[in-house]
Design an enzyme around this catalytic site. Sequence first.
Site, PDB file in Angstrom:
ATOM      1  N   SER A  91       0.664  -1.321   0.021  1.00  0.00           N
ATOM      2  CA  SER A  91       0.031   0.119   0.089  1.00  0.00           C
ATOM      3  C   SER A  91       0.694   1.290   0.170  1.00  0.00           C
ATOM      4  CB  SER A  91      -0.901  -0.065   1.420  1.00  0.00           C
ATOM      5  OG  SER A  91      -2.172  -0.475   0.984  1.00  0.00           O
ATOM      6  N   THR A 149       1.769   0.720   5.159  1.00  0.00           N
ATOM      7  CA  THR A 149       2.797   1.922   4.977  1.00  0.00           C
ATOM      8  C   THR A 149       4.225   1.719   5.139  1.00  0.00           C
ATOM      9  OG1 THR A 149       0.715   2.677   6.321  1.00  0.00           O
ATOM     10  CG2 THR A 149       2.998   3.972   6.369  1.00  0.00           C
ATOM     11  N   THR A 157       1.912   6.293   2.130  1.00  0.00           N
ATOM     12  CA  THR A 157       0.975   5.233   2.298  1.00  0.00           C
ATOM     13  C   THR A 157      -0.072   5.433   1.334  1.00  0.00           C
ATOM     14  OG1 THR A 157      -0.387   3.659   3.413  1.00  0.00           O
ATOM     15  CG2 THR A 157      -0.634   5.972   3.896  1.00  0.00           C
ATOM     16  N   ARG A 159     -11.358   9.082   2.885  1.00  0.00           N
ATOM     17  CA  ARG A 159     -10.701   8.496   4.122  1.00  0.00           C
ATOM     18  C   ARG A 159      -9.126   8.811   4.303  1.00  0.00           C
ATOM     19  NH1 ARG A 159      -6.425   4.866   5.978  1.00  0.00           N
ATOM     20  NH2 ARG A 159      -7.161   3.913   7.809  1.00  0.00           N
ATOM     21  N   VAL A 160      -8.771   9.380   5.470  1.00  0.00           N
ATOM     22  CA  VAL A 160      -7.438   9.722   5.777  1.00  0.00           C
ATOM     23  C   VAL A 160      -7.219   8.798   7.002  1.00  0.00           C
ATOM     24  CG1 VAL A 160      -5.587  11.207   6.150  1.00  0.00           C
ATOM     25  CG2 VAL A 160      -7.333  11.905   4.584  1.00  0.00           C
ATOM     26  N   GLY A 161      -5.855   8.052   7.159  1.00  0.00           N
ATOM     27  CA  GLY A 161      -5.595   7.432   8.275  1.00  0.00           C
ATOM     28  C   GLY A 161      -4.310   8.230   8.824  1.00  0.00           C
ATOM     29  N   ASP A 162      -3.694   7.308   9.799  1.00  0.00           N
ATOM     30  CA  ASP A 162      -2.687   8.005  10.639  1.00  0.00           C
ATOM     31  C   ASP A 162      -1.627   8.545   9.699  1.00  0.00           C
ATOM     32  OD1 ASP A 162      -2.315   5.083  10.056  1.00  0.00           O
ATOM     33  OD2 ASP A 162      -0.339   5.575  10.947  1.00  0.00           O
ATOM     34  N   THR A 168       2.122   1.832  11.669  1.00  0.00           N
ATOM     35  CA  THR A 168       1.695   1.069  10.493  1.00  0.00           C
ATOM     36  C   THR A 168       0.500   0.262  10.959  1.00  0.00           C
ATOM     37  OG1 THR A 168       2.012  -0.440   8.572  1.00  0.00           O
ATOM     38  CG2 THR A 168       3.239  -0.881  10.695  1.00  0.00           C
ATOM     39  N   GLY A 169      -0.518  -0.129  10.128  1.00  0.00           N
ATOM     40  CA  GLY A 169      -1.912  -0.738  10.558  1.00  0.00           C
ATOM     41  C   GLY A 169      -2.862   0.139  10.362  1.00  0.00           C
ATOM     42  N   GLY A 181      -5.180   2.776  10.478  1.00  0.00           N
ATOM     43  CA  GLY A 181      -4.798   4.265  10.879  1.00  0.00           C
ATOM     44  C   GLY A 181      -5.787   4.639  11.910  1.00  0.00           C
TER      45      GLY A 181
HETATM   46  N1  GLY Z   1      -1.672   3.022   8.211  1.00  0.00           N
HETATM   47  C1  GLY Z   1      -2.115   3.415   7.391  1.00  0.00           C
HETATM   48  C2  GLY Z   1      -3.552   3.895   7.129  1.00  0.00           C
HETATM   49  O1  GLY Z   1      -4.288   3.384   7.924  1.00  0.00           O
HETATM   50  O2  GLY Z   1      -3.988   4.445   6.422  1.00  0.00           O
END
Ligand code: GLY
Length: 310
Positions: A50, A166, A184, A194-197, A217-218, A220
């Site tokens: 990803s 990531t 990522t 959608r936006v993650g961490d 990672t994981g 988010g």
């Molecule tokens: N850790 C990447 C995401 O959740 O977008």
Amino acid sequence: MPEPITIATWPFGKLAVEVAMKALAKGEPALDAALAGAQAVEDDTTIRNSVGFGSLPDRLGRLTLDACLMDGRTLSCGAVACVEHIKHPAALARRVMEKTPHVLLVGEAAKWFALQQGFPLEVPYTAESIKEWLDAHPERKKKDDKKPTSADGASDININEFNHDTVTVLSLDKKGHLGGVCTTSGLAYKLPGRVGDSPIIGAGLYVDDLAGAAGATGVGEEIIRIGGSLFIAEQMRAGKSAQEACELACKRSNAAAGRRGVHPARVAFLALDPKGGVGAACTEKADFKYAVGRGDKIELLQAKEIGPKA
Ligand code: GLY
């Protein structure tokens, strides 16, 4: 002065470590080295993960990328989120840091900024990524019918099976400065927008020469919920080792899931202290491997798993 070192998430992080270590050996600053390493992974469309072009898109089949970076010497940082058709989001995040008074630009506006900065618009799909999305879509659609949109639904996604996730790269340079980059495409088949961490400073990444560097990672949503990377940096500032700090972050993530009555999500953390101490830990079944480069040696290590009862 400490020996230069780079650590990066997942087996494909080895490529990032190789590139970053060469840069560090030439005396380049940690941030430049980490960025060069992260960009090598963004560039490799054969890595079915990803990160960068060719990786897994959102539910509409659109690939949007997130990235951030941070300089431990000055706490300068920059980020972009949900940006399409730009091959090097981490380099774009650097332009946000260096050319604007801001930290985070998103979506179409981030793309316009990229064009102003001379980045080309490019096609982010490969024949393989299009086929993969088409093959996966009917099955994902069925699952979506059951669990439509929540972050807790996202925690059902097996990041090993669907999403190798990531790349976060943390480097320590010859002068003892820390730099970090996180890049990522986020969770596979995420909701559009959608936006993650990963582009959130303090969640997916935090770097401070006076405390340490941490990345995640994981899933988010879970990492944002506990401010994972800042939490780890603050633990190191308070005297915990990089390893202890990562394990504490996993415990906190497990506890946060417990408070909502859901099973802990798969998340993983890695950390690098200002003297070169390394740590990594993951929650149950995250099966997190990370790459470590020191001197001429690059190793792939298995992170300690912290279950909900730990
Ligand atoms: N850790 C990447 C995401 O959740 O977008």
